[in-house]
Write an enzyme that holds these catalytic residues in place. Structure first.
Site, PDB file in Angstrom:
ATOM      1  N   HIS A  18      18.539  -0.004   7.809  1.00  0.00           N
ATOM      2  CA  HIS A  18      19.202   1.183   7.265  1.00  0.00           C
ATOM      3  C   HIS A  18      18.599   2.436   7.891  1.00  0.00           C
ATOM      4  CE1 HIS A  18      15.654   1.685   4.709  1.00  0.00           C
ATOM      5  NE2 HIS A  18      15.817   0.446   4.252  1.00  0.00           N
ATOM      6  N   HIS A  21      14.798   2.617   8.478  1.00  0.00           N
ATOM      7  CA  HIS A  21      14.255   1.945   9.665  1.00  0.00           C
ATOM      8  C   HIS A  21      14.604   2.739  10.933  1.00  0.00           C
ATOM      9  CE1 HIS A  21      15.095  -1.431   6.764  1.00  0.00           C
ATOM     10  NE2 HIS A  21      13.796  -1.510   6.924  1.00  0.00           N
ATOM     11  N   CYS A 126       3.633  -9.965  -4.414  1.00  0.00           N
ATOM     12  CA  CYS A 126       4.975  -9.390  -4.263  1.00  0.00           C
ATOM     13  C   CYS A 126       5.591  -9.972  -3.001  1.00  0.00           C
ATOM     14  CB  CYS A 126       4.947  -7.868  -4.161  1.00  0.00           C
ATOM     15  SG  CYS A 126       6.569  -7.204  -3.714  1.00  0.00           S
ATOM     16  N   CYS A 129       6.799  -7.305  -0.419  1.00  0.00           N
ATOM     17  CA  CYS A 129       5.721  -6.732   0.401  1.00  0.00           C
ATOM     18  C   CYS A 129       4.987  -7.808   1.191  1.00  0.00           C
ATOM     19  CB  CYS A 129       4.667  -6.034  -0.451  1.00  0.00           C
ATOM     20  SG  CYS A 129       5.202  -4.614  -1.371  1.00  0.00           S
ATOM     21  N   CYS A 147       5.626  -4.685  -8.988  1.00  0.00           N
ATOM     22  CA  CYS A 147       5.299  -4.035  -7.718  1.00  0.00           C
ATOM     23  C   CYS A 147       5.717  -2.572  -7.809  1.00  0.00           C
ATOM     24  CB  CYS A 147       6.033  -4.712  -6.567  1.00  0.00           C
ATOM     25  SG  CYS A 147       5.955  -3.735  -5.066  1.00  0.00           S
ATOM     26  N   HIS A 150       8.590  -1.885  -5.122  1.00  0.00           N
ATOM     27  CA  HIS A 150       9.899  -2.543  -5.209  1.00  0.00           C
ATOM     28  C   HIS A 150      10.442  -2.656  -6.618  1.00  0.00           C
ATOM     29  CE1 HIS A 150       8.484  -3.836  -1.196  1.00  0.00           C
ATOM     30  NE2 HIS A 150       9.735  -3.568  -0.912  1.00  0.00           N
ATOM     31  N   LYS A 300      11.793   6.147  -2.377  1.00  0.00           N
ATOM     32  CA  LYS A 300      11.784   5.671  -0.994  1.00  0.00           C
ATOM     33  C   LYS A 300      13.061   4.869  -0.769  1.00  0.00           C
ATOM     34  CE  LYS A 300       9.683   2.507   2.227  1.00  0.00           C
ATOM     35  NZ  LYS A 300       9.213   1.153   2.345  1.00  0.00           N
ATOM     36  N   LYS A 303      16.294  -1.267   0.351  1.00  0.00           N
ATOM     37  CA  LYS A 303      17.381  -2.126  -0.116  1.00  0.00           C
ATOM     38  C   LYS A 303      17.154  -2.556  -1.562  1.00  0.00           C
ATOM     39  CE  LYS A 303      20.497  -5.679   0.900  1.00  0.00           C
ATOM     40  NZ  LYS A 303      20.101  -6.971   0.341  1.00  0.00           N
TER      41      LYS A 303
HETATM   42  N1  MSP Z   1       7.362  -6.292   8.835  1.00  0.00           N
HETATM   43  C1  MSP Z   1       6.534  -5.283   8.303  1.00  0.00           C
HETATM   44  C2  MSP Z   1       5.838  -4.509   9.407  1.00  0.00           C
HETATM   45  C3  MSP Z   1       4.986  -5.333  10.302  1.00  0.00           C
HETATM   46  S1  MSP Z   1       4.332  -4.389  11.607  1.00  0.00           S
HETATM   47  C4  MSP Z   1       3.212  -5.371  12.321  1.00  0.00           C
HETATM   48  C5  MSP Z   1       7.389  -4.322   7.485  1.00  0.00           C
HETATM   49  N2  MSP Z   1       8.696  -4.308   7.770  1.00  0.00           N
HETATM   50  S2  MSP Z   1       9.811  -3.397   7.056  1.00  0.00           S
HETATM   51  O1  MSP Z   1      11.079  -3.890   7.501  1.00  0.00           O
HETATM   52  O2  MSP Z   1       9.583  -3.340   5.658  1.00  0.00           O
HETATM   53  O3  MSP Z   1       9.700  -2.007   7.729  1.00  0.00           O
HETATM   54  C6  MSP Z   1       8.636  -1.183   7.501  1.00  0.00           C
HETATM   55  C7  MSP Z   1       8.796   0.133   8.238  1.00  0.00           C
HETATM   56  O4  MSP Z   1      10.155   0.601   8.245  1.00  0.00           O
HETATM   57  C8  MSP Z   1       8.040   1.224   7.533  1.00  0.00           C
HETATM   58  O5  MSP Z   1       6.680   1.218   7.835  1.00  0.00           O
HETATM   59  C9  MSP Z   1       8.725   2.432   8.063  1.00  0.00           C
HETATM   60  O6  MSP Z   1       8.252   2.693   9.340  1.00  0.00           O
HETATM   61  C10 MSP Z   1      10.184   2.000   8.132  1.00  0.00           C
HETATM   62  N3  MSP Z   1      10.904   2.373   6.932  1.00  0.00           N
HETATM   63  C11 MSP Z   1      11.585   1.563   6.080  1.00  0.00           C
HETATM   64  N4  MSP Z   1      12.118   2.315   5.081  1.00  0.00           N
HETATM   65  C12 MSP Z   1      11.806   3.598   5.273  1.00  0.00           C
HETATM   66  C13 MSP Z   1      12.010   4.779   4.558  1.00  0.00           C
HETATM   67  N5  MSP Z   1      12.732   4.817   3.459  1.00  0.00           N
HETATM   68  N6  MSP Z   1      11.427   5.904   5.024  1.00  0.00           N
HETATM   69  C14 MSP Z   1      10.642   5.902   6.145  1.00  0.00           C
HETATM   70  N7  MSP Z   1      10.423   4.808   6.825  1.00  0.00           N
HETATM   71  C15 MSP Z   1      11.055   3.665   6.472  1.00  0.00           C
HETATM   72  O7  MSP Z   1       6.829  -3.617   6.673  1.00  0.00           O
END
Ligand code: MSP
Length: 508
Positions: A18, A21, A126, A129, A147, A150, A300, A303
């Site tokens: 989304h 990301h 969790c 996470c 959590c 979440h 934040k 999903k």
């Molecule tokens: N898979 C782990 C990361 C492993 S890195 C060795 C993970 N993945 S995640 O899909 O949850 O994505 C995490 C990252 O996505 C966050 O650290 C951030 O960079 C980005 N974001 C996801 N949602 C976000 C927001 N709402 N706002 C800002 N960044 C966002 O954690």
């Protein structure tokens, strides 16, 4: 030649990416593109984090083998990054053969060094996470542990597992975080230091029994276990640059490593990651650049909270350049940014449509009408000759400190100056306005080059239609173009016709 290695977190492909990301991926992309323009040899890495319980469960719920599921999702993620013009050099997947081999070797190496041992583990987990929570870290809702991120109940888990001696690294980590300027902005390092000092460090479980989690990389010396997904995932940063099979390539890149992450995974990327690197006899990364959250209705965007805005929705409304510009423009390392269509609409209209787009259009039309599109070099007004280089300097400083939003604003400021200049100079009243138009075109050229890492397409269109090249911003000088050849006056940004829907309310 300067090498610049930049990474994003690897994303869990349990659902579509989304705009949260996209925010991180784009931030890294803007820095990567800027560095490429300055002549650096850039390696931009992104990818997917494909193992673990979360993925296993989603795949099961869809009656798919996890590998089939992650294969499909990898294509989906790549499609989204393409639709946003993301210029990654390699898309890593933790199911890549080289990655899996690297993780096994690293795990064994650390085990042999005595940093991994077997013992019983219990705690509250969790799944979203993929992490255990200790008291104080979770919230209590109706007497149940939840959590905090979440808003879901934690699961009690108990298992015989392999532990990683994280506690042994406390002094090393404090030393690195206190004395080396790695974490940016600095206050994030301070947060970790305080937590380390107040709570200390406990060993963490780095394996899962296969009966519970079978979708992962097996522990090489004990097939009854798979390696913890975070241990697996963090190693992507070195497996992708051939830690295992090409020392030269690895060393060249590792010494120039810049990780971009959201603040949610700061602990993993400092405490866990730096200690793993230390256990592997490697240096920490050059920089760990942390940004705050994109929020929606105050929470934040995620999903599981149910308040996401899709990338498709953004692209439909603002186009590729518009989406890239707006996400960059609202990006912030220190403070969370609230995603509001109302705000984005007004920034889009005032900065892209009415300022940069309008300047390009009006100068293009005038240049064609008054001068047949050919505008020869004239001297630059002294006010502009003073102001523009200062702005370029500020832009370069902003990029150097990873402040992409400030850089974007500076570029638009130049376009604003261009419009003001035209309003005062009134070239439409002159029979030969080539001097005024040359001045305005110079402002357009500088703004277009500075915007090139962000509005990739508009910058290409303007440079092609007006007859100049997107050059190295470090070498950008006024009056370097002998003749502009304006072939067309493009309309870069469509006006918005409808009022946007606000994102859905987070579900409670
Ligand atoms: N898979 C782990 C990361 C492993 S890195 C060795 C993970 N993945 S995640 O899909 O949850 O994505 C995490 C990252 O996505 C966050 O650290 C951030 O960079 C980005 N974001 C996801 N949602 C976000 C927001 N709402 N706002 C800002 N960044 C966002 O954690």
């Amino acid at each position: 030649m300067e090498v610049f290695y930049i990474t994003t977190p690897i994303y869990y492909p349990n659902a579509l990416p989304h705009v949260g990301h996209a925010y991180t991926t784009l931030f890294a992309d803007v820095l990567a593109r800027f560095k490429r323009l300055t002549g650096a040899k850039v390696f931009y890495l992104t990818g997917n984090d494909e193992h673990g319980l979360k993925i296993q469960r989603v795949a099961e719920s869809q009656n798919k083998h996890p590998k089939v599921f992650v294969d499909e999702m990898a294509e989906v993620f790549k499609k989204y990054w393409k639709s946003l013009d993301i210029s990654y050099d390699y898309f890593i997947r933790t199911t890549d053969e080289l990655h899996e081999k690297t993780v096994k070797e690293a795990f064994t190496y650390i085990y042999k060094k005595g940093y991994i041992y077997k013992a019983k583990y219990s705690g509250l987990y969790c799944v979203e996470c993929e992490k255990y929570y200790s008291p104080g870290e979770y919230v209590v809702v109706e007497d149940k542990p939840y959590c905090p991120l979440h808003n879901k109940p934690l699961e009690y888990m108990e298992e015989e597992t392999y532990y990683y001696k994280l506690s042994e690294f406390k002094d090393y980590l404090l030393d690195v975080l206190e004395n080396r300027n790695i974490v940016y902005p600095r206050h994030y390092a301070q947060e970790v230091i305080s937590k380390l000092k107040s709570e200390g460090l406990r060993d963490i479980s780095v394996a899962r029994p296969v009966e519970r989690v079978w979708w992962g990389i097996p522990v090489p010396f004990d097939e009854k276990y798979v390696i913890y997904v975070w241990f697996d995932a963090l190693l992507n940063y070195i497996s992708a640059i051939h830690y295992l099979d090409d020392k030269d390539v690895f060393t060249e890149h590792w010494s120039a490593a810049h990780h971009i992450i959201g603040k949610d995974i700061l602990w993993f990327h400092t405490v866990v990651w730096f200690s793993i690197l230390r256990a592997l006899d490697l240096e920490p990364p050059r920089k760990l650049i942390v940004h705050a959250f994109l929020t929606s209705r105050g929470a934040k965007m995620s999903k599981s909270v149910g308040n996401i805005v899709s990338i498709d929705e953004m692209l439909q409304r603002y186009g590729v350049d518009g989406s890239r510009y707006l996400l960059t423009r609202i990006s912030n390392m220190d403070k969370d940014s609230e995603f509001s269509f109302e705000l984005l609409d007004s920034v889009y209209t005032s900065e892209l449509v009415d300022t940069y787009g309008n300047l390009v259009r009006r100068v293009g039309v005038l240049a064609q009408k008054k001068c047949g599109g050919k505008i020869y070099r004239r001297s630059i007004e002294s006010k502009l000759a003073d102001e523009v280089p200062v702005k370029i300097g500020e832009y370069l400083d902003a990029m150097k400190s990873y402040e992409a939003s400030r850089a974007a604003q500076i570029a638009i400021d130049l376009a604003r100056t261009g419009n003001q200049y035209l309003n005062e100079a009134k070239p439409w009243e002159k029979s030969d306005p080539s001097r005024e138009l040359y001045n305005a075109l110079e402002l357009i050229r500088v703004a277009t080059i500075l915007l090139a890492p962000i509005t990739t397409r508009a910058s290409r269109v303007v440079s092609e239609r007006f007859g100049f090249t997107i050059e190295n911003p470090l070498k950008l000088r006024l009056e370097s173009i002998e003749r502009y050849n304006v072939a067309e006056a493009p309309i870069l940004f469509r006006k918005l016709k409808t009022t946007a829907q606000q994102p859905a309310q987070p579900s409670q």
